[in-house]
Write a protein that holds these residues in place. Structure first.
Motif, short mmCIF file in Angstrom:
data_model
loop_
_atom_site.label_atom_id
_atom_site.label_comp_id
_atom_site.label_asym_id
_atom_site.label_seq_id
_atom_site.Cartn_x
_atom_site.Cartn_y
_atom_site.Cartn_z
N VAL A 46 0.86 -1.18 0.00
CA VAL A 46 0.00 0.00 0.00
C VAL A 46 0.89 1.22 0.00
N LEU A 47 0.77 2.04 -1.04
CA LEU A 47 1.42 3.35 -1.05
C LEU A 47 0.47 4.31 -0.36
N LEU A 48 0.92 4.96 0.69
CA LEU A 48 0.05 5.81 1.50
C LEU A 48 0.48 7.27 1.32
N VAL A 49 -0.51 8.14 1.04
CA VAL A 49 -0.22 9.56 0.82
C VAL A 49 -0.83 10.37 1.98
N HIS A 50 -0.01 11.18 2.59
CA HIS A 50 -0.37 11.90 3.81
C HIS A 50 -1.38 13.03 3.58
N ASP A 51 -1.96 13.49 4.69
CA ASP A 51 -2.82 14.67 4.64
C ASP A 51 -1.96 15.93 4.70
N TRP A 52 -2.57 17.08 4.99
CA TRP A 52 -1.78 18.33 4.88
C TRP A 52 -0.88 18.60 6.08
N ASP A 53 -0.72 17.63 6.96
CA ASP A 53 0.26 17.71 8.04
C ASP A 53 1.62 17.16 7.63
N GLY A 54 1.69 16.45 6.50
CA GLY A 54 2.90 15.73 6.14
C GLY A 54 2.87 14.33 6.75
N VAL A 55 3.98 13.61 6.62
CA VAL A 55 4.07 12.26 7.19
C VAL A 55 4.28 12.38 8.69
N THR A 56 3.25 12.02 9.45
CA THR A 56 3.29 12.14 10.91
C THR A 56 2.94 10.79 11.54
N ASP A 57 2.77 10.80 12.86
CA ASP A 57 2.40 9.56 13.54
C ASP A 57 1.06 9.02 13.07
N TYR A 58 0.20 9.88 12.51
CA TYR A 58 -1.07 9.39 12.00
C TYR A 58 -0.85 8.40 10.87
N GLU A 59 -0.04 8.77 9.89
CA GLU A 59 0.25 7.88 8.77
C GLU A 59 1.00 6.63 9.25
N LYS A 60 1.88 6.81 10.21
CA LYS A 60 2.64 5.66 10.73
C LYS A 60 1.71 4.70 11.47
N ARG A 61 0.73 5.25 12.14
CA ARG A 61 -0.24 4.41 12.83
C ARG A 61 -1.07 3.62 11.84
N ARG A 62 -1.55 4.28 10.79
CA ARG A 62 -2.31 3.57 9.76
C ARG A 62 -1.43 2.53 9.07
N ALA A 63 -0.18 2.87 8.82
CA ALA A 63 0.74 1.93 8.20
C ALA A 63 0.92 0.69 9.07
N SER A 64 1.03 0.88 10.37
CA SER A 64 1.17 -0.25 11.28
C SER A 64 -0.08 -1.12 11.29
N MET A 65 -1.24 -0.48 11.23
CA MET A 65 -2.49 -1.24 11.19
C MET A 65 -2.56 -2.10 9.94
N LEU A 66 -2.13 -1.53 8.82
CA LEU A 66 -2.12 -2.29 7.56
C LEU A 66 -1.08 -3.39 7.59
N ASN A 67 0.06 -3.12 8.20
CA ASN A 67 1.10 -4.13 8.30
C ASN A 67 0.64 -5.32 9.14
N GLU A 68 -0.12 -5.05 10.17
CA GLU A 68 -0.68 -6.12 11.00
C GLU A 68 -1.62 -7.02 10.19
N LEU A 69 -2.18 -6.46 9.12
CA LEU A 69 -3.08 -7.23 8.26
C LEU A 69 -2.33 -7.94 7.13
N GLY A 70 -1.00 -7.76 7.08
CA GLY A 70 -0.21 -8.48 6.10
C GLY A 70 0.24 -7.68 4.91
N TYR A 71 0.15 -6.33 4.98
CA TYR A 71 0.56 -5.49 3.87
C TYR A 71 1.83 -4.71 4.22
N ALA A 72 2.72 -4.61 3.25
CA ALA A 72 3.82 -3.66 3.36
C ALA A 72 3.25 -2.27 3.06
N VAL A 73 3.81 -1.24 3.67
CA VAL A 73 3.33 0.13 3.45
C VAL A 73 4.52 1.06 3.28
N PHE A 74 4.44 1.89 2.25
CA PHE A 74 5.38 3.00 2.13
C PHE A 74 4.59 4.29 2.10
#
Length: 246
Positions: A46-74
């Motif tokens: 999953v390529l994840l594109v941030h909101d207008w805050d930039g790459v923050t803990d929010y995106e990292k949190r969503r990335a971790s949730m997706l990783n727990e489901l078996g997806y790599a995330v950048f």
């Protein structure tokens, strides 16, 4: 069951953060810093594109949730290393600069894709998703003809820039939107639906009652748990349908 899974992921997300890492990369001589999390290189991406805050803990949190489901995330960075605005005026300035220069926006999106590929991510089995400003960027990526397995926007901008269309789109678009969104109107939503239908683009568009703009942002006054859970459930099913079937 999916709701229970989401709750468990939220509880354990801090542990999953340890598996991810910040990644510096270059685009056109400028330095950017994305975030990569994976268990193995063959995982669907999953390529994840941030909101207008930039790459923050929010995106990292969503990335971790997706990783727990078996997806790599950048998580792609569209602002630049250490550019993480907190003031509304600065957020607006950064996003407007890219809205007014679509060529650069596409270049930065492709630069993020190249960085993910350099990391060994499975870019041939990829869905792109984004939140708010990132959702608008996802649609820009789709209109560019980028060859992915799907495009997903959460409460993102939906208007089509002058001179652009959806004739080059290669895969399905999923739009997850709040009916109470005052920043992106239901008129915008309806216009996009009509455009996609007229241009023959496979799509699914869902609105959630009572959900304002940024309804997925944990801890904010705009967060709506019901809409967040339902949209996440549809998102993860979309990923399963488009990435796991390959």
């Amino acid at each position: 069951m999916r709701y229970l899974m989401l709750i468990l992921i939220l509880f354990h997300f801090s542990l999953a953060f340890a598996d991810g890492r910040d990644v510096e990369y270059q685009v056109g001589g400028d330095t950017f810093e994305g975030y990569f999390i994976t268990q193995q290189s063959s995982q669907p991406l999953v390529l994840l594109v941030h909101d207008w805050d930039g790459v923050t803990d929010y995106e990292k949190r969503r990335a971790s949730m997706l990783n727990e489901l078996g997806y790599a995330v950048f998580a792609i960075d569209l602002f630049g290393k250490d550019v993480r605005p907190t003031a509304v005026a600065e957020k607006r300035k950064l996003t407007q600069a890219l809205y007014s220069d679509r060529k650069r926006m596409r270049s930065l999106l492709n630069g993020g894709l190249a960085a993910a590929k350099q990391l060994g991510a499975n870019v041939d089995n990829t869905v792109v998703a984004g939140y708010c400003f990132g959702g608008a960027a996802v649609l820009e990526f789709a209109r560019s003809g980028a060859d992915f397995k799907g495009f997903v926007t959460f409460h993102g901008g939906l208007t089509t820039p002058d001179g652009q269309d959806y004739s080059k789109v290669k895969s399905e678009i999923l739009v997850l939107h709040g009916t109470a969104d005052k920043a992106v109107s239901m008129d915008d939503f309806a216009e996009l639906a009509q455009t996609l239908e007229e241009e023959g683009v496979k799509h699914e568009m869902i609105t959630y009652s009572g959900a304002p703009h940024a309804f997925t942002v944990f801890g904010s006054d705009r967060y709506r748990e019901d809409a967040d859970l339902k949209s996440w459930q549809r998102f993860t099913l979309f990923l399963d349908q488009n990435l796991r079937s390959n």
